[in-house]
Design a protein around this motif. Structure first.
Motif, mmCIF file in Angstrom:
data_model
loop_
_atom_site.group_PDB
_atom_site.id
_atom_site.type_symbol
_atom_site.label_atom_id
_atom_site.label_comp_id
_atom_site.label_asym_id
_atom_site.label_seq_id
_atom_site.Cartn_x
_atom_site.Cartn_y
_atom_site.Cartn_z
ATOM 1 N N ILE A 174 -9.553 8.881 -17.639
ATOM 2 C CA ILE A 174 -9.629 7.919 -18.733
ATOM 3 C C ILE A 174 -10.938 8.167 -19.483
ATOM 4 C CG2 ILE A 174 -9.682 5.471 -19.368
ATOM 5 C CD1 ILE A 174 -7.034 6.234 -18.066
ATOM 6 N N GLY A 175 -10.842 8.570 -20.736
ATOM 7 C CA GLY A 175 -12.009 8.955 -21.518
ATOM 8 C C GLY A 175 -13.024 7.862 -21.732
ATOM 9 N N GLU A 176 -12.593 6.605 -21.690
ATOM 10 C CA GLU A 176 -13.506 5.485 -21.930
ATOM 11 C C GLU A 176 -14.355 5.149 -20.700
ATOM 12 O OE1 GLU A 176 -10.760 5.748 -25.079
ATOM 13 O OE2 GLU A 176 -10.341 5.701 -22.935
ATOM 14 N N CYS A 177 -14.078 5.792 -19.588
ATOM 15 C CA CYS A 177 -14.820 5.524 -18.352
ATOM 16 C C CYS A 177 -15.972 6.516 -18.182
ATOM 17 C CB CYS A 177 -13.879 5.598 -17.148
ATOM 18 S SG CYS A 177 -12.658 4.269 -17.132
ATOM 19 N N ASP A 178 -16.889 6.143 -17.293
ATOM 20 C CA ASP A 178 -18.111 6.916 -17.113
ATOM 21 C C ASP A 178 -18.107 7.797 -15.864
ATOM 22 O OD1 ASP A 178 -19.570 5.203 -19.188
ATOM 23 O OD2 ASP A 178 -18.995 3.726 -17.685
ATOM 24 N N LEU A 179 -17.415 7.374 -14.828
ATOM 25 C CA LEU A 179 -17.433 8.053 -13.531
ATOM 26 C C LEU A 179 -16.009 8.447 -13.169
ATOM 27 C CD1 LEU A 179 -18.866 8.842 -10.845
ATOM 28 C CD2 LEU A 179 -18.658 6.435 -10.157
ATOM 29 N N HIS A 180 -15.836 9.717 -12.789
ATOM 30 C CA HIS A 180 -14.488 10.235 -12.545
ATOM 31 C C HIS A 180 -14.406 11.000 -11.229
ATOM 32 C CE1 HIS A 180 -13.495 9.279 -16.710
ATOM 33 N NE2 HIS A 180 -14.654 9.826 -17.043
ATOM 34 N N TYR A 181 -13.277 10.788 -10.540
ATOM 35 C CA TYR A 181 -12.960 11.519 -9.322
ATOM 36 C C TYR A 181 -11.602 12.178 -9.525
ATOM 37 C CZ TYR A 181 -16.595 8.676 -7.156
ATOM 38 O OH TYR A 181 -17.786 8.071 -6.860
ATOM 39 N N GLU A 182 -11.528 13.469 -9.244
ATOM 40 C CA GLU A 182 -10.250 14.188 -9.274
ATOM 41 C C GLU A 182 -9.877 14.516 -7.832
ATOM 42 O OE1 GLU A 182 -10.133 17.546 -11.901
ATOM 43 O OE2 GLU A 182 -11.259 16.509 -13.469
ATOM 44 N N CYS A 183 -8.630 14.224 -7.480
ATOM 45 C CA CYS A 183 -8.223 14.324 -6.078
ATOM 46 C C CYS A 183 -6.872 15.019 -5.908
ATOM 47 C CB CYS A 183 -8.126 12.928 -5.472
ATOM 48 S SG CYS A 183 -9.651 11.966 -5.598
ATOM 49 N N LYS A 184 -6.760 15.761 -4.804
ATOM 50 C CA LYS A 184 -5.493 16.363 -4.395
ATOM 51 C C LYS A 184 -5.101 15.741 -3.061
ATOM 52 C CE LYS A 184 -5.996 20.739 -6.791
ATOM 53 N NZ LYS A 184 -5.883 22.194 -6.696
ATOM 54 N N VAL A 185 -3.867 15.255 -2.980
ATOM 55 C CA VAL A 185 -3.404 14.574 -1.776
ATOM 56 C C VAL A 185 -3.351 15.570 -0.619
ATOM 57 C CG1 VAL A 185 -1.499 13.310 -0.705
ATOM 58 C CG2 VAL A 185 -2.094 12.869 -3.107
ATOM 59 N N ILE A 186 -4.047 15.206 0.472
ATOM 60 C CA ILE A 186 -4.025 16.057 1.669
ATOM 61 C C ILE A 186 -3.357 15.348 2.844
ATOM 62 C CG2 ILE A 186 -5.954 17.532 1.021
ATOM 63 C CD1 ILE A 186 -7.772 15.761 2.770
ATOM 64 N N TYR A 187 -3.108 14.055 2.699
ATOM 65 C CA TYR A 187 -2.415 13.292 3.730
ATOM 66 C C TYR A 187 -1.955 11.987 3.098
ATOM 67 C CZ TYR A 187 -1.497 10.671 8.027
ATOM 68 O OH TYR A 187 -0.896 9.929 9.016
ATOM 69 N N GLN A 188 -0.831 11.500 3.567
ATOM 70 C CA GLN A 188 -0.362 10.180 3.141
ATOM 71 C C GLN A 188 0.368 9.535 4.286
ATOM 72 O OE1 GLN A 188 2.260 11.883 0.041
ATOM 73 N NE2 GLN A 188 3.787 10.411 0.782
ATOM 74 N N GLN A 189 0.351 8.205 4.288
ATOM 75 C CA GLN A 189 1.047 7.492 5.344
ATOM 76 C C GLN A 189 1.464 6.121 4.849
ATOM 77 O OE1 GLN A 189 -0.848 7.474 9.135
ATOM 78 N NE2 GLN A 189 0.608 6.059 10.019
ATOM 79 N N SER A 190 2.723 5.778 5.114
ATOM 80 C CA SER A 190 3.203 4.431 4.838
ATOM 81 C C SER A 190 2.628 3.491 5.886
ATOM 82 C CB SER A 190 4.725 4.380 4.911
ATOM 83 O OG SER A 190 5.294 5.167 3.895
ATOM 84 N N MET A 191 2.290 2.308 5.450
ATOM 85 C CA MET A 191 1.786 1.317 6.395
ATOM 86 C C MET A 191 2.887 0.933 7.373
ATOM 87 S SD MET A 191 -0.505 -1.151 3.965
ATOM 88 C CE MET A 191 -1.023 -2.153 5.363
ATOM 89 N N GLU A 192 2.501 0.703 8.606
ATOM 90 C CA GLU A 192 3.428 0.246 9.638
ATOM 91 C C GLU A 192 3.244 -1.265 9.776
ATOM 92 O OE1 GLU A 192 6.127 -0.484 12.079
ATOM 93 O OE2 GLU A 192 5.939 1.627 11.493
ATOM 94 N N PRO A 193 4.208 -2.059 9.273
ATOM 95 C CA PRO A 193 4.049 -3.518 9.272
ATOM 96 C C PRO A 193 3.697 -4.116 10.635
ATOM 97 C CG PRO A 193 5.921 -2.903 7.927
ATOM 98 C CD PRO A 193 5.448 -1.645 8.621
ATOM 99 N N ALA A 194 4.235 -3.574 11.712
ATOM 100 C CA ALA A 194 3.967 -4.124 13.047
ATOM 101 C C ALA A 194 2.503 -3.961 13.448
ATOM 102 C CB ALA A 194 4.871 -3.441 14.078
ATOM 103 N N LEU A 195 1.781 -3.078 12.786
ATOM 104 C CA LEU A 195 0.390 -2.820 13.145
ATOM 105 C C LEU A 195 -0.619 -3.547 12.255
ATOM 106 C CD1 LEU A 195 0.663 1.019 13.844
ATOM 107 C CD2 LEU A 195 0.830 -0.874 15.477
ATOM 108 N N VAL A 196 -0.122 -4.303 11.291
ATOM 109 C CA VAL A 196 -0.994 -5.006 10.353
ATOM 110 C C VAL A 196 -1.331 -6.395 10.916
ATOM 111 C CG1 VAL A 196 -1.209 -5.908 7.995
ATOM 112 C CG2 VAL A 196 0.021 -3.770 8.415
#
Length: 168
Positions: A117-139
Motif C-alpha cells: 500500500i503506497g500510502e503506508c510507511d513500513l512494508h513487509y513482503e512475505c512468502k508462505v512457508i507454513y500454514q495451519q487451520s486452528m483446531e477448535p478443541a485446542l482453543v
C-alpha cells in the motif's frame, strides 16, 4: 524512495500500530485484495524471520492467499488511514474494489508479486512457508467466547519475510 531495513528494526512502530490496524494484501493472478488486520506477530522460526498473520476461511483474502502463497503487510506509521482501515476491515473484496473506494495506491513489491500500500510507511513482503487451520478443541474457552462465537476460526499463515523496507 524505499530503504531496506532489518525485519526487526521497526518492531515498536509495528506493535503499536497493529492493534489499530494494518493492511494485509494478496494478489492472485489479476485478483487483488487488501484487508485490515489487527492481530499478527513477528518472530524468528526455522532460522528465518517470519510474520504470522491470521485469516478466517470465510474471507475473500483466504481464497486468494490459498493460491498466491505470498502476502504483504503495510503499516501506516506516519499517516492517518483510519477511514481506509475501517472500510477494509468491514467490507468484502468480493463486492468492492477497496483500492478504488479508499484511494489506496498499489505499489509493486520488491520481491513478491503482491503489491504494498503506497500510502503506508513500513512494508513487509512475505512468502508462505507454513500454514495451519486452528483446531477448535485446542482453543481456550475464554478465546472461543471472545473471538469464535460463530465458529469462524482462522488459518495461521507463517510468511518468511523476504523484504522489509520503509518509505523515505
Amino acid at each position: 524512495m524505499k530503504e531496506d531495513v532489518k525485519y526487526n528494526d521497526h518492531l515498536k512502530e509495528l506493535l503499536e500500530q497493529l492493534p489499530k490496524g494494518a493492511f494485509l494484501t494478496v494478489k492472485d493472478g489479476d485478483k487483488l485484495n487488501t484487508m485490515t488486520i489487527g492481530w499478527g506477530t513477528i518472530g524468528f522460526i526455522w532460522q528465518k524471520p517470519v510474520f504470522v498473520v491470521m485469516v478466517r476461511k470465510s474471507r475473500y483474502t483466504y481464497q486468494l492467499l490459498e493460491n498466491a502463497k505470498e502476502f504483504t503487510v503495510s503499516i501506516p506509521v506516519n499517516k492517518d488511514l483510519k477511514q481506509a482501515l475501517a472500510f477494509c476491515g468491514t467490507k468484502s473484496g468480493r463486492e468492492f474494489d477497496k483500492f478504488k473506494e479508499c484511494n489506496l495506491t498499489p505499489e509493486p513489491g520488491k520481491v513478491v508479486n503482491t503489491p504494498v500500500i503506497g500510502e503506508c510507511d513500513l512494508h513487509y513482503e512475505c512468502k508462505v512457508i507454513y500454514q495451519q487451520s486452528m483446531e477448535p478443541a485446542l482453543v481456550a474457552e475464554s478465546i472461543k467466547k471472545l473471538a469464535y462465537s460463530k465458529g469462524d476460526y482462522h488459518v495461521m499463515y507463517y510468511g518468511e519475510i523476504v523484504a522489509c523496507y520503509v518509505k523515505e
